[in-house]
Design an enzyme around this catalytic site. Structure first.
Site, PDB file in Angstrom:
ATOM      1  N   GLU B  73       0.818  -1.217   0.000  1.00  0.00           N
ATOM      2  CA  GLU B  73       0.000   0.000   0.000  1.00  0.00           C
ATOM      3  C   GLU B  73       0.851   1.265   0.000  1.00  0.00           C
ATOM      4  OE1 GLU B  73      -0.536  -2.574   2.022  1.00  0.00           O
ATOM      5  OE2 GLU B  73      -2.636  -3.181   1.824  1.00  0.00           O
ATOM      6  N   HIS B 142     -11.124  -4.578  10.239  1.00  0.00           N
ATOM      7  CA  HIS B 142     -11.776  -4.517   8.918  1.00  0.00           C
ATOM      8  C   HIS B 142     -13.154  -3.856   8.984  1.00  0.00           C
ATOM      9  CE1 HIS B 142      -8.750  -7.604   8.020  1.00  0.00           C
ATOM     10  NE2 HIS B 142      -8.970  -7.393   6.745  1.00  0.00           N
TER      11      HIS B 142
END
Lengths: 342, 347
Positions: B73, B142
């Site tokens: 990322e 998440h």
């Protein structure tokens, strides 16, 4: 882009040597003046000098075409000067003036000049690496032949940002020249205390990149290696890694008492000072006599001193950015032209 | 003001799309219009985006514009920044907002700052998309919204669409914006077949070009008794509560902020000036976040407009738990919103 587009062309070997020597002296004297101005509190914040490392700045940056891009670190005065960013605009930035190359919003660690494709001035160790690979990605996707040179230190090699960036550049065949200025210390931590394997070239090569180690105190060696690396990147479309073995003669920043290095080690490296080394070479290669070199050096010193004095005077007299404009450039305003340093 | 109060180039139709399809439609239209638009992220190509954010785009635009990345990322967000500086308009997908932890340096030190610290030498016209939100037992890493964190850091715009039409209109606006825009879509409004059914995740979407201006809230439901200011999935819960309470003579106005940066403070002030009562519903954490910012907007302007103490319905300051009962206890579910509205109306 052909080599003809290089910002500074040199007709002869002597011309090249002259340019390299003059630029190294400019950088050395400019930074010495910065240290003085810092002590006088005219320049604030952190100040990281590259004194001792000028051969890397001049050897790498001078080899680039005008159309190539550069992403640098917080020790970037030398890179910016070698790139042709006007000394006046750099000094004005140090003074926090509106006429500074970053409009007084950046300071020593954030010199930018989009007109010279100089994209910082990044103060996060390794932070510029992904951005540099992104510039190369855009050039790759649009068929542009530019190379992006990314300068960073041995400390950045320990960051994940380096490893992710190296992998992607190699995976996607992006035209990046990774230039690791290995000055043997990540701030105060010696190379062998930060890396399990100190052969950085071997580790870079493990990503599938061509990787070379270069004597970063020898400006001609740096220049020749960079020329060769750029030719490789341009012809292959692959990234390349250069380890430039260098040394900073001064502390990490102005506040650093430099207790982690042996004084004898510093003195040893000063024997490889790239400026007198190149001056001697002019004589040993038979290009000038010792007397001619001495006379010529005095001339350069005088011209550089004048340039620096003028840059300081201009910076001191320059206007401050109005506080009313503080929120300008937080986001991009419609119709606000992208700033260009002339 | 209505949800789709923006000018559109085409005649509105009754075409109904899911939020994810509306979002993909905007991306495809902009990619057709502007060759500098590319999309990078993890599994955005052959997979189509795990939340269907790029379904079909690889077939249409090929692998040089719909670019699968490794799980790096930091690098691929940085690549987006560099590509934007070089004149492209990349859309970069961070799969979950929760993953900002591994790449925040590139987001807030580079993407959000280099326009400023360079004195305008460079611009970063990129979109950073990410999925947010809980409600499906995906645990503490998440399920977060975290928009308050992004909105807190200067230099990036933050948009949070709640419905298909806005998903399209805000995506179009984000791609065209010259600043970095963080585009946060709630998994619960995307209309995904494997998520809990949300009736409003399918809706009318204007055909052709559709732009929703960034920084403008919408009155999702007009009312006179109490203002519910919220965003994203909570808009739907607030609308459900408002419908239910209307039968009891409580007429709630629901403001969908749609953008957190810039924040449409005027829309908040106008509504609260009318109703005198304020409930803020936020699926992000309670403290130091959006709910406090909305309240401060009102009290800094004129605290005397408030006829009752404000109510905040947000995630109490705990990580999102896994167990369904625990998770629903922390999320701003309709029951909690309803109780808050009743309190503020009684106050």
């Amino acid at each position: 882009m052909s080599a003809r587009d290089r910002e500074v062309e040199h007709d002869t070997h002597l011309d090249l040597l002259s340019w390299l020597l003059r630029q190294m002296i400019r950088i050395r004297r400019f930074e010495e003046k910065c240290a003085e101005l810092y002590s006088a509190t005219k320049i604030r914040g952190f100040l990281h000098l590259c004194i001792g490392e000028e051969a890397v700045a001049v050897g790498v940056v001078g080899a680039l075409d005008a159309h190539d891009a550069i992403v640098s670190t917080y020790r970037e005065h030398g890179h910016a000067l070698a790139r042709g960013v006007p000394m006046e605009s750099i000094m004005a930035e140090m003074f926090g003036r509106a006429t500074g190359c970053s409009g007084g919003r950046g300071g020593s660690m954030h010199l930018f000049d989009a007109s010279r494709r100089f994209y910082g001035g990044n103060a996060i160790v390794a932070g510029g690496l992904p951005v540099a690979v992104g510039l190369a990605l855009a050039d790759h996707l649009t068929g542009d032949k530019a190379v992006t040179a990314c300068l960073f230190g041995d400390g950045a090699f320990a960051e994940g940002e380096f490893h992710e960036s190296a992998n992607l550049a190699a995976l996607w065949h992006l035209p990046v020249l990774f230039c690791c200025e290995n000055n043997r210390y990540a701030m105060g931590t010696a190379l062998a205390r930060e890396h399990a394997e100190t052969d950085l070239t071997a580790r870079a090569a493990a990503y599938g990149m061509v990787a070379w180690s270069v004597d970063g105190m020898d400006v001609l060696a740096v220049r020749e290696a960079t020329d060769r690396a750029l030719a490789y990147v341009r012809s292959s479309g692959q990234p390349c890694f250069l380890e430039l073995r260098t040394y900073r003669f001064r502390s990490h920043s102005m506040y650093d008492p430099d207790r982690y290095r042996d004084k004898a080690e510093i003195e040893h490296w000063k024997q490889s000072d790239p400026i007198p080394a190149l001056a001697s070479r002019l004589v040993s290669e038979g290009l000038m006599t010792a007397a001619e070199v001495e006379e010529w050096l005095a001339e350069i010193e005088s011209e550089v001193a004048t340039e620096i004095d003028e840059a300081v005077a201009v910076a001191e007299a320059a206007p401050l950015e109005p506080v009313e404009d503080l929120t300008r450039f937080v986001t991009t305003a419609a119709g606000d032209p992208v700033r260009r340093t002339s | 003001m209505t949800i789709t109060d923006t000018p559109t180039a085409s005649t509105p139709t009754n075409r109904r799309l899911t939020t994810s399809k509306a979002m993909v439609e905007a991306i495809a239209q902009e990619m057709d219009r502007d060759p500098s638009v590319v999309y990078l992220g993890e599994d955005v190509g052959a997979y189509g985006g795990i939340f269907s954010s790029t379904t079909g785009l690889l077939d249409r635009f090929g692998p040089t514009r719909i670019i699968d990345t490794p799980i790096s990322e930091t690098a691929f967000i940085g690549l987006g920044i560099g590509a934007a500086v070089e004149g492209m308009r990349p859309i970069v997908e961070l799969m979950f907002a929760d993953f900002m932890g591994v790449c925040l340096d590139q987001i807030y030190n580079h993407m959000a700052k280099i326009h400023f610290e360079s004195g305008g030498n460079v611009a970063v016209p990129m979109v950073l998309t990410c999925a947010v939100g809980g409600g499906y037992s995906d645990g503490a890493q998440h399920s977060q919204c975290l928009w308050g964190t992004f909105a807190h850091l200067p230099g990036m715009k933050v948009v949070v669409p709640s419905n298909p039409a806005d998903a399209k209109g805000l995506m179009t606006a984000a791609i065209r914006d010259d600043s970095p825009v963080v585009y946060m879509f709630h998994k619960g409004v995307m209309g995904l077949p494997w998520m809990a059914k949300n009736a409003r995740s399918i809706g009318d979407v204007p055909d052709g070009e559709h732009v929703v201006p960034i920084g403008r809230a919408a009155v999702a439901r007009a009312g006179t008794d109490v203002t519910i200011v919220t965003v994203s999935l909570s808009v739907h819960h607030a609308l459900d509560v408002a419908e239910k309470l209307s039968g009891e003579g409580i007429d709630a106005e629901v403001i969908d902020l749609r953008s957190l940066v810039p924040l449409d403070r005027e829309a908040i002030l106008a509504s609260v000036a009318k109703t005198g009562r304020l409930v803020v519903v936020d699926e992000d954490y309670l403290s130091f976040g959006m709910s406090g910012e909305v309240v401060a907007t009102v009290v800094e302007h004129d605290p005397t407009v408030l006829k009752a103490p404000v109510q905040r319905v947000a995630v109490p300051d705990v990580p999102i738990p896994y167990a369904h009962v625990l998770e629903y206890a922390v999320l701003p579910r309709p029951e909690r919103i309803e109780a808050a509205v009743r309190r503020v109306v009684a106050g």
